[in-house]
Every structure is written in C-alpha cells, then in structure tokens.
Design a protein around this motif. Structure first.
Motif, mmCIF file in Angstrom:
data_model
loop_
_atom_site.group_PDB
_atom_site.id
_atom_site.type_symbol
_atom_site.label_atom_id
_atom_site.label_comp_id
_atom_site.label_asym_id
_atom_site.label_seq_id
_atom_site.Cartn_x
_atom_site.Cartn_y
_atom_site.Cartn_z
ATOM 1 N N ASP A 187 11.648 26.548 -7.073
ATOM 2 C CA ASP A 187 11.193 25.243 -6.599
ATOM 3 C C ASP A 187 9.681 25.101 -6.611
ATOM 4 N N LYS A 188 8.955 26.188 -6.943
ATOM 5 C CA LYS A 188 7.498 26.176 -7.045
ATOM 6 C C LYS A 188 6.834 25.722 -5.749
ATOM 7 N N THR A 189 7.441 26.066 -4.642
ATOM 8 C CA THR A 189 6.843 25.763 -3.345
ATOM 9 C C THR A 189 5.892 26.886 -2.962
ATOM 10 N N LEU A 190 4.690 26.533 -2.596
ATOM 11 C CA LEU A 190 3.675 27.541 -2.262
ATOM 12 C C LEU A 190 3.964 28.167 -0.910
ATOM 13 N N GLN A 209 5.532 20.286 10.478
ATOM 14 C CA GLN A 209 4.840 21.473 9.962
ATOM 15 C C GLN A 209 4.271 21.209 8.574
ATOM 16 N N VAL A 210 5.076 20.534 7.734
ATOM 17 C CA VAL A 210 4.606 20.162 6.392
ATOM 18 C C VAL A 210 3.421 19.212 6.492
ATOM 19 N N LYS A 211 3.528 18.251 7.398
ATOM 20 C CA LYS A 211 2.452 17.271 7.609
ATOM 21 C C LYS A 211 1.174 17.966 8.076
ATOM 22 N N ASP A 212 1.319 18.923 8.994
ATOM 23 C CA ASP A 212 0.162 19.677 9.496
ATOM 24 C C ASP A 212 -0.514 20.455 8.371
ATOM 25 N N ARG A 213 0.315 21.061 7.524
ATOM 26 C CA ARG A 213 -0.210 21.875 6.423
ATOM 27 C C ARG A 213 -1.005 21.020 5.436
ATOM 28 N N LYS A 214 -0.448 19.877 5.099
ATOM 29 C CA LYS A 214 -1.130 18.964 4.174
ATOM 30 C C LYS A 214 -2.436 18.450 4.778
ATOM 31 N N HIS A 215 -2.395 18.088 6.058
ATOM 32 C CA HIS A 215 -3.592 17.578 6.742
ATOM 33 C C HIS A 215 -4.675 18.652 6.805
ATOM 34 N N ALA A 216 -4.284 19.879 7.102
ATOM 35 C CA ALA A 216 -5.251 20.982 7.177
ATOM 36 C C ALA A 216 -5.913 21.213 5.826
ATOM 37 N N ALA A 217 -5.122 21.106 4.736
ATOM 38 C CA ALA A 217 -5.676 21.278 3.395
ATOM 39 C C ALA A 217 -6.683 20.177 3.078
ATOM 40 N N GLN A 236 -4.435 19.299 -4.572
ATOM 41 C CA GLN A 236 -3.301 18.685 -5.291
ATOM 42 C C GLN A 236 -2.089 19.618 -5.378
ATOM 43 N N PRO A 237 -2.286 20.915 -5.696
ATOM 44 C CA PRO A 237 -1.129 21.832 -5.659
ATOM 45 C C PRO A 237 -0.484 21.929 -4.279
ATOM 46 N N VAL A 238 -1.317 21.952 -3.226
ATOM 47 C CA VAL A 238 -0.777 22.011 -1.859
ATOM 48 C C VAL A 238 -0.026 20.728 -1.530
ATOM 49 N N LYS A 239 -0.592 19.603 -1.935
ATOM 50 C CA LYS A 239 0.041 18.307 -1.681
ATOM 51 C C LYS A 239 1.400 18.226 -2.373
ATOM 52 N N ALA A 240 1.455 18.659 -3.650
ATOM 53 C CA ALA A 240 2.718 18.639 -4.391
ATOM 54 C C ALA A 240 3.732 19.585 -3.742
ATOM 55 N N SER A 241 3.248 20.727 -3.281
ATOM 56 C CA SER A 241 4.120 21.688 -2.617
ATOM 57 C C SER A 241 4.691 21.107 -1.326
ATOM 58 N N CYS A 242 3.859 20.395 -0.604
ATOM 59 C CA CYS A 242 4.300 19.773 0.654
ATOM 60 C C CYS A 242 5.375 18.726 0.404
ATOM 61 N N GLU A 243 5.221 17.965 -0.685
ATOM 62 C CA GLU A 243 6.238 16.958 -1.016
ATOM 63 C C GLU A 243 7.580 17.630 -1.329
ATOM 64 N N ARG A 244 7.511 18.757 -2.049
ATOM 65 C CA ARG A 244 8.749 19.483 -2.352
ATOM 66 C C ARG A 244 9.376 20.071 -1.090
ATOM 67 N N ALA A 298 2.365 30.512 2.323
ATOM 68 C CA ALA A 298 1.074 30.507 3.012
ATOM 69 C C ALA A 298 0.097 31.453 2.318
ATOM 70 N N GLU A 299 0.607 32.591 1.833
ATOM 71 C CA GLU A 299 -0.244 33.568 1.145
ATOM 72 C C GLU A 299 -0.756 33.008 -0.174
ATOM 73 N N GLN A 300 0.136 32.326 -0.908
ATOM 74 C CA GLN A 300 -0.270 31.729 -2.184
ATOM 75 C C GLN A 300 -1.292 30.613 -1.974
ATOM 76 N N GLU A 301 -1.097 29.845 -0.933
ATOM 77 C CA GLU A 301 -2.061 28.782 -0.613
ATOM 78 C C GLU A 301 -3.423 29.373 -0.288
ATOM 79 N N LYS A 302 -3.417 30.460 0.453
ATOM 80 C CA LYS A 302 -4.665 31.145 0.819
ATOM 81 C C LYS A 302 -5.402 31.641 -0.425
#
Length: 551
Positions: free
Chosen positions: A6-9, A175-183, A110-118, A11-15
């Motif tokens: 699913d290509k979802t990032l 949690q997804v919303k928080d992650r996107k906002h933090a990015a 953009q990768p984080v945003k796309a991951s959050c949508e997935r 936390a380690e990959q995002e870092k």
C-alpha cells in the motif's frame, strides 16, 4: 520507503525522508547561531535586562544609572556586531529558504500527505469491515435468542460495539490528521528558528488556514455560525422575492444606506447593553430612556417656543444660539440617562440585585415620570437646521453612520485595550475569582452601567436629529428587545465574559436589515415580532448548547 504493497510510510520511513532536510538546515542554523551569539542574542538579552533594571524597585537611582550605563555600552557593541553580521546571516537564511522551497514539499511533505490519504482510506475500510463483521455476528446471535429481554440486551451490546468501532475510527483518523499537520508545520518551525519568528504575510496566512483546517469541527462550526447562515439564506430569499412581489429590488445602494442609517442610533444602545450582558446582566429600561432622551432633546432644540409643558412649565430656548442648544441637548440626554443607569448599577452591585429587577424599576420610574410630566404628548419638530449640523448628508451619504463607526471604535478600544475592559471580561466570566485577584466588582459593574448610560444618551440625541424631533414618552418602546436581541445574535453570551464588538455590530445590522426587508415586503409589524422572537429563541438555544458543550 513502503510498508507492504500500500506504500504507506511508517514513522521511521517518514523520519528518513525528513532527515536530509533537517541536517542541511541544521548546519546553516548552527552557522547563524554562532553569528548571532555576540550580536542579536546579546542585543535581546541586554534589552530585557535593562527593562528589568528599570522596573526593579529594590535598586537605588544611582545603582540603576550605573547598571543601565554599563548595559548601554555593551548594547552598542552588540548592535555593531549585529550590523556587521547582518548581510552574512541574511545570505545564509536565503540559501536555507531556497533549499526548503526546492526540497521540502517535493521530497517530504507530498509523500507524507499521500501516505496520510492512504492511511485514512485504510482506516475507513477497516471500519466498514468491522461493521460488517459485527452485523453478521449480531444476526447470528439474534437467531438463537427467543426472550424479549435477551434480544434487548443483545441489541444494547451491539450498539455499544458499533460505538466502540466508530470511536476507534475517529481515533485513527485523528492520528492521521495529527501526522499530516505536524509534517506541514515542521517547515514553519525551521523558518521560525532561521528568522527568529518573523514570517511574511503570506506565510502567516498559510499557517492560519492550516490551523483552521486542523482544528475545524463541523458541530462547533454550526453552533457558532448556524444562525448567521440561516439568516443570510433568509435575506437572500427576501432579495429574490421582493422584486417579484413588489416590483422593486431590495438590495440597492439607497436601501443599504437606509439600513445603515436606521442601525446607527441603535448601535449605541446595543453597545451599551452589551457590556451589561457581558456581566450576565441586561437592561429593560433602554426604550424608556430613549423616550426620555428624545423628549428632552426635542424640548431643547424645538422649533420656536415649546407647545407642550413639563410639570406645567413651558420652556423657551429660542434665545440661545442653535449650536449651544445642540450641545445642551446632548449633555442633558447623557446626564439623565447616566443618572438612571448609575442608580440601577449601584443597586445591582451593592445589593447583588439582579439587573432584570433594577432596570425594570428604572423602566417604570422613567416612563411614569416622563408621561406624568409631559401628559404623554409629543413635542413636535426641532429646528430644521439642526440635523444638517449634527448628521449632514454629504453627496447623499448620511454621516450619522460615521457617529456609529466612532462609537464602535471607542467601545472596542475600551473593551480590548484598557484595564477596565479586561476587568469587564474577568468579572463577567467569574466575579468571585475576579474579586480574589483584586478587581473591584462594584466599580466594574457600576462603570459598565455608566458607560451604557452615556451611549444611551448619545443614541437618543442622534435619533432625535434623525427623526427631526417628535419626542415623546412612548417613543422607543420595544427598543430594549432589539438591542438585547442584537447582542445575543452577535454572540454576546448571557453566561458572562464572552462577546466581541464585531458580533454586536453584526447583530444590529442583521436585525435592522431584516426589519427593513420585511417592511418593504409589506409584512405586518406584528408578524415581524414573530420573526424577531424566533431568531432570539434560536440564538439563545445555540448559546446554551455551546455552554453545555464546554461544561
């Protein structure tokens, strides 16, 4: 960079995605920090120290002068260093910003945003599967039950499980919303360090919009703005209906000016009572004070000798210059209204009497005195030159609107920029806590009533000029309801300590525009009261719901 198919990032990959950006900007930040150490940092530190020395009462005058002189000398040196490093720091910041512009959005956000949508879609799919599984399990259990009590208990358990599943979904979505906002906000965190909290207008707006989207709640939005949306829709409907029914457009330049002109005197009344509502109070005597003020102003500015008497005495002010009569009328209006509001304020503050009672007593006393003194007659017209002196029309524009604008600005300043205004909110929010913190609840309460009286006096005086006299004891009947309703619709809460001047202004315009529109449409005056009553009921209901939600 992917977790499964699913290509979802993770936390380690995002870092890891963000690491090159943080390292590059971090190196530049270290260089800037070194350059700022003996310059900007010292300037800020010394200025803070000098302010502290000036406020320090334990130091003698000589000690203060010695320390300030030493700090001033060091400050000059620090500013010199700051100026020398200014260009180099600016160049480093510019290079960091260019890098962020090229890499942050493309390589990280953009990768984080796309991951959050997935992730969001995956969470919703899990919720749907959970619902389906619970439903199937529930149907199987029901098939094996026969007793009503057993079926009732199973239905109750099923509803609880559905609720738990929904809560789990909302938790995951948050949690997804928080992650996107933090990015998103991390970029501005880096810029904040680089520029020392100096953002451009576009950057500030972008952050505000992102914060609004992040904190947006549909329920809260509807509670805050549902009534305004409904009123706007009603007004749009009236604008569409009026040309069909009356063959005249509603929303014209002249009609807008007429609405603003009618709203201007009422603005003074709403601003006055808003301060009392802020203290969980009200004022039922506004309409009678307008009648008293109108009568007083008409008598003083009357065209020729007064035809009516006050306590059997005929007043003649024709010997005075017109300008002096205008000023005298204003002073008398303000003094009389302030006198009565001060009495109500004193009883409210001193004896903890509810403003409903103290102002109702005022209402009866004022109406009784003015009606008895004048026998209830109208005093006719004022000098025709006076309206042109007070509220002249310039190229068709009624300057009475400017009086209202000035009142709005002054009351806004009092509420937001003075100690009295801050105390007003504090006492309205929690009088016991305000008293403990050293605020005089008595003075604040009486002060709010005095301010209201001054505004009522100005409002009555302007209304007299707008209507060219016609003062009588009965004038202004029901105006207190309009003023209070405008405040309530504008978000000034009867729970106390909540309200804005902008809300009061919007409330006055809403009620004036609605009344004007219904009048043009030919709606009976009595039915207009029905509309006003429904709006007030809905506004207070929404206010109560907001209060309950906070509790």
């Amino acid at each position: 960079m992917a977790n499964g198919n699913d290509k979802t990032l993770t936390a380690e990959q995002e870092k890891k995605l963000r690491q090159p950006i943080d390292e590059y900007i971090g190196k530049i930040q270290k260089k800037i920090d070194i350059l700022r150490a003996d310059g900007t940092d010292q300037v800020v530190s010394l200025q803070n120290h000098m302010d502290a020395v000036k406020r320090d009462r334990s130091l003698s005058k000589g000690e203060k002068e010695t320390r300030l002189a030493d700090d001033s000398s060091r400050l000059r040196k620090a500013k010199t260093v700051e100026e020398e490093n200014k260009k180099e720091i600016a160049a480093l910041i510019a290079s960091a910003e260019v890098y962020l512009k090229e890499h942050y959005d493309r390589d990280y956000y953009q990768p984080v945003k796309a991951s959050c949508e997935r992730e969001k879609e995956a969470a919703k799919e899990r919720y749907r599967q959970r619902q389906s599984a619970l439903h199937q399990e529930h149907q199987k259990l029901l098939a094996g039950l026969s007793g009503k009590q057993e079926i009732k208990e199973e239905n109750y358990v099923y509803k609880n499980r559905l609720f738990d599943a929904k809560m789990e979904l909302e938790k995951e979505l948050q949690q997804v919303k928080d992650r996107k906002h933090a990015a998103y906000t991390h970029k501005y965190h880096l810029i904040d360090l680089l520029r020392m909290s100096k953002f451009t207008l576009a950057e500030s707006r972008a952050q505000k919009w992102e914060n609004y989207k992040y904190t947006f709640n549909r329920r809260s939005f509807l509670l805050q703005n549902g009534l305004y949306i409904a009123i706007v829709l009603i007004f749009i409907m009236l604008c569409a209906i009026t040309p069909v029914v009356k063959n005249v457009p509603l929303l014209t330049y002249n009609n807008v000016l007429n609405i603003l002109q009618q709203a201007s005197p009422r603005m003074f009344l709403a601003l006055g009572v808003a301060g009392l509502i802020l203290l969980t109070g009200t004022d039922l005597s506004i309409g009678r004070m307008i009648g008293m003020g109108m009568t007083t102003a008409t008598i003083v500015m009357h065209q020729g000798v007064n035809t009516g008497s006050v306590f059997g005495h005929m007043f003649d002010f024709t010997g005075m210059p017109v300008g002096a009569r205008v000023i005298l009328a204003l002073l008398l209006c303000v003094i009389l209204c302030t006198f009565f509001t001060t009495i109500a304020g004193f009883f409210t503050a001193k004896f903890k009497m509810h403003p409903f009672i103290s102002t109702m007593a005022n209402m009866l006393v004022i109406f009784g005195l003015v009606t008895y003194a004048t026998k209830g007659v109208s005093f006719g017209a004022i000098e025709p030159a006076i309206p042109g002196m007070i509220i002249p029309k310039i190229n068709g524009f009624p300057t009475i609107i400017l009086w209202a604008a000035a009142a709005i600005a002054i009351v806004w300043f009092i509420w937001n920029k003075t100690t009295f205004g801050k105390n007003l909110y504090a006492v309205g929010g929690n009088p016991e806590a305000a008293a403990v913190s050293g605020i005089s609840v008595f003075r604040v309460t009486v002060g709010a009533f005095i301010l209201a009286g001054i505004l009522y006096g100005f409002g009555a005086w302007l209304e007299c000029a707008r209507m060219v006299g016609s003062g009588s004891a009965a004038y202004g009947q029901g105006w207190e309801m309009d003023a209070i309703a405008a405040c309530v619709v504008g978000g000034v809460s009867f729970t106390g300590g909540i309200g804005k001047i902008s809300g009061v202004v919007v409330g006055v315009f809403i009620f004036t525009a609605l009344t004007y529109s219904l009048t043009i449409l030919g709606i009976d005056t009595n039915l207009q009261f029905v509309f006003s009553g429904i709006i007030i009921l809905v506004a207070v209901t929404l206010d109560c719901l907001k209060y309950v939600q906070k509790k």
